[in-house]
Design a protein around this motif. Structure first.
Motif, PDB file in Angstrom:
ATOM      1  N   ALA A  40      35.254  36.844  41.474  1.00 45.54           N
ATOM      2  CA  ALA A  40      34.753  37.876  42.760  1.00 45.54           C
ATOM      3  C   ALA A  40      33.432  38.208  42.595  1.00 45.54           C
ATOM      4  O   ALA A  40      32.808  38.258  41.455  1.00 45.54           O
ATOM      5  N   PRO A  41      32.733  38.407  43.785  1.00 44.15           N
ATOM      6  CA  PRO A  41      31.214  38.854  43.579  1.00 44.15           C
ATOM      7  C   PRO A  41      31.086  39.942  42.614  1.00 44.15           C
ATOM      8  O   PRO A  41      31.730  41.048  42.822  1.00 44.15           O
ATOM      9  N   GLY A  42      30.053  39.862  41.644  1.00 47.56           N
ATOM     10  CA  GLY A  42      29.776  40.815  40.825  1.00 47.56           C
ATOM     11  C   GLY A  42      30.627  40.958  39.606  1.00 47.56           C
ATOM     12  O   GLY A  42      30.545  42.098  38.664  1.00 47.56           O
ATOM     13  N   LYS A  43      31.581  40.194  39.448  1.00 46.13           N
ATOM     14  CA  LYS A  43      32.670  40.378  38.484  1.00 46.13           C
ATOM     15  C   LYS A  43      32.764  39.236  37.732  1.00 46.13           C
ATOM     16  O   LYS A  43      32.341  38.021  38.049  1.00 46.13           O
ATOM     17  N   GLU A  44      33.410  39.465  36.229  1.00 44.11           N
ATOM     18  CA  GLU A  44      33.471  38.338  35.455  1.00 44.11           C
ATOM     19  C   GLU A  44      34.632  37.373  35.915  1.00 44.11           C
ATOM     20  O   GLU A  44      35.663  37.540  36.693  1.00 44.11           O
ATOM     21  N   ARG A  45      34.734  36.015  35.552  1.00 39.53           N
ATOM     22  CA  ARG A  45      35.556  34.907  35.970  1.00 39.53           C
ATOM     23  C   ARG A  45      36.936  35.462  35.185  1.00 39.53           C
ATOM     24  O   ARG A  45      36.740  35.692  34.009  1.00 39.53           O
ATOM     25  N   GLU A  46      38.102  35.426  35.674  1.00 38.79           N
ATOM     26  CA  GLU A  46      39.243  35.641  35.187  1.00 38.79           C
ATOM     27  C   GLU A  46      40.380  34.981  35.264  1.00 38.79           C
ATOM     28  O   GLU A  46      40.328  34.198  36.515  1.00 38.79           O
ATOM     29  N   GLY A  47      41.182  34.828  34.219  1.00 37.86           N
ATOM     30  CA  GLY A  47      42.286  34.087  34.268  1.00 37.86           C
ATOM     31  C   GLY A  47      43.474  34.514  35.353  1.00 37.86           C
ATOM     32  O   GLY A  47      43.748  35.680  35.422  1.00 37.86           O
ATOM     33  N   VAL A  48      43.859  33.616  36.289  1.00 32.50           N
ATOM     34  CA  VAL A  48      45.011  33.828  37.024  1.00 32.50           C
ATOM     35  C   VAL A  48      46.035  33.295  36.639  1.00 32.50           C
ATOM     36  O   VAL A  48      47.170  34.073  36.626  1.00 32.50           O
ATOM     37  N   SER A  49      46.229  32.081  36.486  1.00 36.74           N
ATOM     38  CA  SER A  49      47.532  31.254  35.831  1.00 36.74           C
ATOM     39  C   SER A  49      47.093  30.335  35.222  1.00 36.74           C
ATOM     40  O   SER A  49      46.132  29.595  35.138  1.00 36.74           O
ATOM     41  N   CYS A  50      48.278  29.785  34.550  1.00 35.31           N
ATOM     42  CA  CYS A  50      47.893  28.435  33.873  1.00 35.31           C
ATOM     43  C   CYS A  50      49.356  27.619  33.446  1.00 35.31           C
ATOM     44  O   CYS A  50      50.267  28.375  33.462  1.00 35.31           O
ATOM     45  N   LEU A  51      49.125  26.397  33.477  1.00 36.21           N
ATOM     46  CA  LEU A  51      50.390  25.488  33.249  1.00 36.21           C
ATOM     47  C   LEU A  51      50.295  24.454  32.058  1.00 36.21           C
ATOM     48  O   LEU A  51      49.018  23.878  32.103  1.00 36.21           O
ATOM     49  N   SER A  52      51.185  24.247  31.198  1.00 34.92           N
ATOM     50  CA  SER A  52      50.932  23.314  30.079  1.00 34.92           C
ATOM     51  C   SER A  52      51.624  22.104  30.691  1.00 34.92           C
ATOM     52  O   SER A  52      52.730  21.892  30.979  1.00 34.92           O
ATOM     53  N   ALA A  53      50.656  21.112  30.764  1.00 34.32           N
ATOM     54  CA  ALA A  53      51.059  19.773  30.978  1.00 34.32           C
ATOM     55  C   ALA A  53      52.262  19.272  30.138  1.00 34.32           C
ATOM     56  O   ALA A  53      52.837  18.152  30.512  1.00 34.32           O
ATOM     57  N   SER A  54      52.435  19.409  28.978  1.00 31.26           N
ATOM     58  CA  SER A  54      53.318  18.995  27.741  1.00 31.26           C
ATOM     59  C   SER A  54      54.616  19.510  28.032  1.00 31.26           C
ATOM     60  O   SER A  54      55.416  18.787  28.049  1.00 31.26           O
ATOM     61  N   ASP A  55      54.727  20.733  28.234  1.00 35.04           N
ATOM     62  CA  ASP A  55      56.155  21.284  28.371  1.00 35.04           C
ATOM     63  C   ASP A  55      56.423  22.266  29.565  1.00 35.04           C
ATOM     64  O   ASP A  55      57.619  22.600  29.655  1.00 35.04           O
TER      65      ASP A  55
END
Length: 127
Positions: A40-55
């Motif tokens: 978001a403007p003026g904010k740090e980049r933050e993780g939202v979600s993640c998916l493992s391709a292997s499992d």
């Protein structure tokens, strides 16, 4: 060469939904994770979600649990982020990124762990 291309952003009213797509190519094994981040403007980049391709393990930030869902198509060529019950605080540029790792990460949301990034797609939620 790994390439990631996001699409699906746009303007939506509060309470609405959007589905983002990340077209992924160039992977030679399943030892990677695809993460969705936002800035978001003026904010740090933050993780939202993640998916493992292997499992197929899924990870979510607390701020989006129960509202956002990450998934992939059968061939893992596209990773989706379904976003429901959107609010103005979800307004940001959304990026997908790839991280190469065999096994489970200690943490999934550190942006410095991701080596390949898409160009981003803007999501704007009006109140």
């Amino acid at each position: 060469e790994v390439q990631l291309v996001e699409s699906g952003g746009g303007l939506v009213a509060a309470g609405g939904s959007l589905r983002l797509s990340c077209a992924a190519s160039g992977f030679t094994s399943d030892d990677y994770f695809i993460g969705w981040f936002r800035q978001a403007p003026g904010k740090e980049r933050e993780g939202v979600s993640c998916l493992s391709a292997s499992d197929g393990t899924l990870y979510y930030a607390d701020s989006v649990k129960g509202r956002f869902t990450i998934s992939s198509d059968g061939a893992k060529n596209t990773v989706y982020l379904q976003m429901n019950s959107l609010g103005p605080k979800d307004t940001a540029i959304y990026y997908c990124a790839a991280r190469f790792l065999r096994g489970s990460p200690t943490t999934w949301s550190g942006r410095s762990d991701y080596t390949n990034w898409g160009q981003g797609t803007q999501v704007t939620v009006s109140s």
